[in-house]
Design an enzyme around this catalytic site. Structure first.
Site, PDB file in Angstrom:
ATOM      1  N   ASP A   1      36.736  35.111  83.360  1.00 31.08           N
ATOM      2  CA  ASP A   1      37.535  36.425  83.441  1.00 31.08           C
ATOM      3  C   ASP A   1      38.895  35.905  83.650  1.00 31.08           C
ATOM      4  O   ASP A   1      39.244  35.508  84.945  1.00 31.08           O
ATOM      5  CB  ASP A   1      36.781  37.405  84.494  1.00 31.08           C
ATOM      6  CG  ASP A   1      37.565  38.666  84.310  1.00 31.08           C
ATOM      7  OD1 ASP A   1      38.708  38.913  83.899  1.00 31.08           O
ATOM      8  OD2 ASP A   1      37.148  39.679  84.836  1.00 31.08           O
TER       9      ASP A   1
ATOM     10  N   LEU B   1      43.859  25.551  72.590  1.00 32.51           N
ATOM     11  CA  LEU B   1      43.208  26.448  73.501  1.00 32.51           C
ATOM     12  C   LEU B   1      43.364  27.973  73.250  1.00 32.51           C
ATOM     13  O   LEU B   1      44.552  28.245  72.758  1.00 32.51           O
ATOM     14  CB  LEU B   1      43.663  26.241  74.823  1.00 32.51           C
ATOM     15  CG  LEU B   1      43.102  27.088  76.166  1.00 32.51           C
ATOM     16  CD1 LEU B   1      43.119  26.195  77.468  1.00 32.51           C
ATOM     17  CD2 LEU B   1      43.630  28.467  76.211  1.00 32.51           C
TER      18      LEU B   1
ATOM     19  N   LYS C   1      51.883  45.545  75.671  1.00 33.32           N
ATOM     20  CA  LYS C   1      52.256  44.683  74.709  1.00 33.32           C
ATOM     21  C   LYS C   1      53.801  44.510  74.241  1.00 33.32           C
ATOM     22  O   LYS C   1      54.432  43.455  73.839  1.00 33.32           O
ATOM     23  CB  LYS C   1      51.499  45.191  73.324  1.00 33.32           C
ATOM     24  CG  LYS C   1      50.264  45.221  73.315  1.00 33.32           C
ATOM     25  CD  LYS C   1      49.737  43.758  73.342  1.00 33.32           C
ATOM     26  CE  LYS C   1      48.228  43.585  73.463  1.00 33.32           C
ATOM     27  NZ  LYS C   1      47.781  42.055  73.604  1.00 33.32           N
TER      28      LYS C   1
ATOM     29  N   TYR D   1      48.842  50.544  77.258  1.00 34.27           N
ATOM     30  CA  TYR D   1      48.470  49.328  76.304  1.00 34.27           C
ATOM     31  C   TYR D   1      49.567  49.159  75.680  1.00 34.27           C
ATOM     32  O   TYR D   1      50.147  47.845  75.600  1.00 34.27           O
ATOM     33  CB  TYR D   1      47.436  49.788  75.272  1.00 34.27           C
ATOM     34  CG  TYR D   1      47.156  48.919  74.332  1.00 34.27           C
ATOM     35  CD1 TYR D   1      46.425  47.501  74.722  1.00 34.27           C
ATOM     36  CD2 TYR D   1      47.489  49.056  72.961  1.00 34.27           C
ATOM     37  CE1 TYR D   1      46.350  46.549  73.529  1.00 34.27           C
ATOM     38  CE2 TYR D   1      47.389  48.062  71.983  1.00 34.27           C
ATOM     39  CZ  TYR D   1      46.774  46.851  72.381  1.00 34.27           C
ATOM     40  OH  TYR D   1      46.908  46.062  71.342  1.00 34.27           O
TER      41      TYR D   1
ATOM     42  N   ASN E   1      45.387  35.293  73.405  1.00 33.10           N
ATOM     43  CA  ASN E   1      44.979  36.336  72.523  1.00 33.10           C
ATOM     44  C   ASN E   1      44.228  37.352  73.337  1.00 33.10           C
ATOM     45  O   ASN E   1      44.175  38.486  72.881  1.00 33.10           O
ATOM     46  CB  ASN E   1      44.003  35.555  71.480  1.00 33.10           C
ATOM     47  CG  ASN E   1      43.352  36.661  70.644  1.00 33.10           C
ATOM     48  OD1 ASN E   1      43.844  37.470  69.869  1.00 33.10           O
ATOM     49  ND2 ASN E   1      42.039  36.673  70.855  1.00 33.10           N
TER      50      ASN E   1
END
Ligand SMILES: NC(=O)c1ccc[n+]([C@@H]2O[C@H](COP(=O)([O-])OP(=O)(O)OC[C@H]3O[C@@H](n4cnc5c(N)ncnc54)[C@H](OP(=O)(O)O)[C@@H]3O)[C@@H](O)[C@H]2O)c1
Length: 250
Positions: free
Chosen positions: A54, A4, A148, A144, A79
């Site tokens: 979404d 997946l 991460k 951002y 991802n």
């Protein structure tokens, strides 16, 4: 064999789909742009299930999980993600909260539910796509970089828990530097430094995942930043990061 992949409609996720399909994996591909997923399905030789969704809502993440949980999934690749650019005091808060929902909460919730299943079977691979940005603060892309860092820390902690349990379940984090994908358009930036090819990054990542590497850093220059970054004082790194980000401004 089945994998997946979230965020499979473009960039790194799309290339990972091509690589895993070529290795014989059936795929469950997730993203919002159904037309792009359908196009990709036509290029692939193995079975492909498309889930146009979404996943920046936990409700949808659980809907996704409930839809696929009876299938014998071997690999989950978290991802899907995006970034935004600008001074933190000026950037759009709703967009950043959406980013936190996708880059953090979706990775968190999907990792948890699939990890529970994988531990029961004592097999399975979870690859979380973080970034080189995970290793330090990112002025002008503050949210951002912070998202991460969460992905990396979460992944590292689970890795150690699994190691202590002698588990066969793998978890690892892909931490690329700049890669040529749709990312920049979404973030509204341009490359300040040379970017890696997305297919090369995806191939490297899949190979290292099967070798059960915890932190996967593709590309020589990215590796150098990763290793030598540890020896640079924090405030110097902030200045360097700001200058690098500033060059991305359109
Ligand atoms: N490119 C780089 O320089 C770079 C460097 C380090 C790390 N990364 C990370 O690599 C990952 C992949 O990004 P990319 O570079 O391949 O960029 P990309 O080409 O823009 O791909 C992003 C993917 O995420 C999907 N996505 C975005 N929002 C979504 C949502 N709400 N629900 C479901 N899917 C969603 C997009 O599909 P739809 O729009 O169709 O939903 C697309 O398939 C991201 O996590 C990114 O942070 C990228």
């Amino acid at each position: 064999m089945k994998a997946l992949i979230t965020g499979a409609s473009s960039g790194i996720g799309k290339d990972m789909a091509k690589i895993l399909s070529a290795r014989g994996y059936d795929l469950i591909l997730v993203a919002r742009r159904k037309d792009l997923l359908e196009q990709l399905k036509l290029e692939l030789k193995t079975e492909v299930e498309i889930i146009a969704m979404d996943i920046s809502s936990t409700f949808n993440c659980m809907k996704l999980y409930n839809k696929v949980k009876k299938q014998d999934i071997d690999i989950v690749i978290n991802n899907a993600g995006f970034g935004t650019f600008g001074n933190f005091s000026e950037t759009n808060m709703n967009k950043e909260l959406d980013m936190i929902d996708l880059n953090i909460k979706a990775v968190h919730s999907l990792t948890k539910v699939f990890l529970q299943d994988f531990k029961e079977k004592n097999k399975g691979y979870i690859l979380n796509v973080a970034s080189l940005a995970a290793f330090q603060a990112g002025p002008l892309m503050a949210t951002y970089y912070a998202t991460k860092a969460y992905v990396l820390r979460l992944t590292e902690a689970i890795y150690e828990e699994l190691r202590r349990e002698d588990s066969n379940v793998y978890i690892g984090a892909l931490c690329p530097g700049p890669v040529d994908t749709g990312f920049n358009d979404v973030a509204g930036v341009q490359f300040g430094v040379k970017a890696l090819n997305s297919y090369d990054v995806a191939k490297y990542a899949i190979n290292k995942m099967f070798k059960r590497k915890l932190i996967i850093v593709p590309g020589l220059s990215t590796k150098l930043v990763y290793y030598f970054g540890n020896f640079i004082p924090r405030k110097v790194k902030l200045k360097v990061a700001y200058n690098i980000q500033k060059k991305k401004e359109k």
